[in-house]
Design an enzyme around this catalytic site. Sequence first.
Site, mmCIF file in Angstrom:
data_model
loop_
_atom_site.group_PDB
_atom_site.id
_atom_site.type_symbol
_atom_site.label_atom_id
_atom_site.label_comp_id
_atom_site.label_asym_id
_atom_site.label_seq_id
_atom_site.Cartn_x
_atom_site.Cartn_y
_atom_site.Cartn_z
ATOM 1 N N HIS A 275 0.695 -0.913 -0.223
ATOM 2 C CA HIS A 275 -0.213 0.325 0.173
ATOM 3 C C HIS A 275 0.765 1.715 -0.180
ATOM 4 C CE1 HIS A 275 -3.678 2.367 1.097
ATOM 5 N NE2 HIS A 275 -2.627 3.150 1.923
ATOM 6 N N GLU A 276 1.912 1.557 1.065
ATOM 7 C CA GLU A 276 2.275 2.346 1.329
ATOM 8 C C GLU A 276 3.751 2.658 -0.312
ATOM 9 O OE1 GLU A 276 1.824 4.656 3.323
ATOM 10 O OE2 GLU A 276 0.595 2.838 4.508
ATOM 11 N N HIS A 279 1.630 4.132 -2.539
ATOM 12 C CA HIS A 279 1.461 6.006 -2.574
ATOM 13 C C HIS A 279 3.197 6.739 -3.476
ATOM 14 C CE1 HIS A 279 -2.327 6.694 -0.712
ATOM 15 N NE2 HIS A 279 -2.032 5.552 0.141
ATOM 16 N N GLU A 305 -4.659 7.512 -2.948
ATOM 17 C CA GLU A 305 -5.372 6.810 -2.757
ATOM 18 C C GLU A 305 -5.511 5.319 -3.629
ATOM 19 O OE1 GLU A 305 -4.988 6.147 0.830
ATOM 20 O OE2 GLU A 305 -5.967 4.149 1.280
HETATM 21 ZN ZN ZN Z 1 -3.096 5.555 1.753
#
Ligand code: ZN
Length: 512
Positions: A275-276, A279, A305
């Site tokens: 997830h990170e 980003h 996101e």
């Molecule tokens: Zn996030």
Amino acid sequence: MTAKTDAPPLPDSYTTLAGILREVATITSAQALLSWDQETMMPPRGAAFRATQLATLSGLVHDRSTSPELGEMISAAEADPDVQADEALAASVREMRRDYDRAVRLPGSLVREMTEAFALGMEAWRSARERNDFAAFLPHLEKTVDLNRRAAEAYGVPEGGELYDALLEGYEPGMTAAEVDRVFSGLRADLAPLIHEIAEAATRPDDAFADRRLSIPDQQAFNRAVVERMGFDMEAGRLDVSTHPFCSGIAPGDTRLTSRYREDGFLDALSSTMHEGGHGMYEQGLPEQHFGAPLGEAAGLGIHESQSRMWENMVGRSRPFWEWALPQAKAAFPEQLGDVDLDAAFGAANVVQPTLIRVESDEATYNLHIMLRFDLERAMLKGDLAPADLPEAWNERIRADLGIEVPDDRRGCLQDVHWSMGAIGYFPTYTLGNLYAAQLWAAAREELTDLDAGIAAGDFSPLLRWLRENIHQHGRRFPAPELCERVTQRPLSHDPLIGYLREKLTPLYGLG
Ligand code: ZN
């Protein structure tokens, strides 16, 4: 071959303006580094002075980004035909104007009142949550709603819009509450039956292996290898540990990720890291030459996101991903994972189970948590829901949507930090991210015909290239709804997300 010619010089009015904003962004990047350090390295006794450092820098940033000189420079660039003739520069100046007007419309007295109230609100929330004492938090919640209402009035409500729009604009420029409502209503209508079918399903993936104990240093090495393989550039970034995983795009060439590890939390850590990483790769893909200007910034929290959710969910919970990742995981943890097969790994990554806590929920039920928050905060802002009635409204909605009872406010309306820190209008960006992710993913799959085969072989570069070209390189040139429509040829819809979830979950749960 002729030598590469230089791009024409930028108009002076733009260069001067971009220079000032670059300076402001340089201060902001120092703030970001101090905040990163605060979450990862700082000794406890450094906290008090760190707060002073951050407040001092905030003051500098606020003064510079609201100075009358900056306003005049923006006006000069707006009046410069050479700027307006260039679509990208004109878009950049339009965004600078948007930021500037928002910043100066908020009276200084209100900014100070908000800063103070939200600092107190956070403190009150921490102890209220711990003691499960909604009554203690209620006056702060009332204050938060009131201050946000006043801020929205100061920003100005767009014609035909509502107060909520003025707040949403700060997180997701170009989006309105009515548009969020339209997309969310469609999503809710299709998601609720899917979750109900899953709850009734006779088949369930077996995720028993997921809590086997794996050494944390070995997990860290594994996560690092995965995020590098995804395309996160470790020469321009780091992966560290913090209590709550985050990504900070500190400066060009320096993007910091964190994740968190438990011996029995292998899959949780991996999904946080991916997830990170999503980003982080967005931050690494923003055009460096525009650092400080909107063309070098993300297109809003929803698109940000979407990048993290795509890598975490569409990639990281896919069967092709596990075809590649499982042998890697077995090689890293032969004793603990040696006997796990592909069906088990893929199934364990896709367990759908309603839970009370938003941050612990799976990719399907997660969105119901967000829609509830959006509806309730919008109603509080409108005056349709009194903050005192929040727990009852919350619990009723969890019962209706997820079929579970909320035993206490700690695991109900007191669970999130957002309202305590004054953020109303933030929540919808999480589900917008999931919606954008699914719609972009569908478009990428259509264009990149070998995507699955590539991922199964551990080659993520075609996807990253596609994202760089279609999303990252544009910065904030297009508002998110427009960017989505340009890339996917259709306005934002809930259909791709539902289609994606149904396609994946139907065989896993033996749905009809
Ligand atoms: Zn996030």
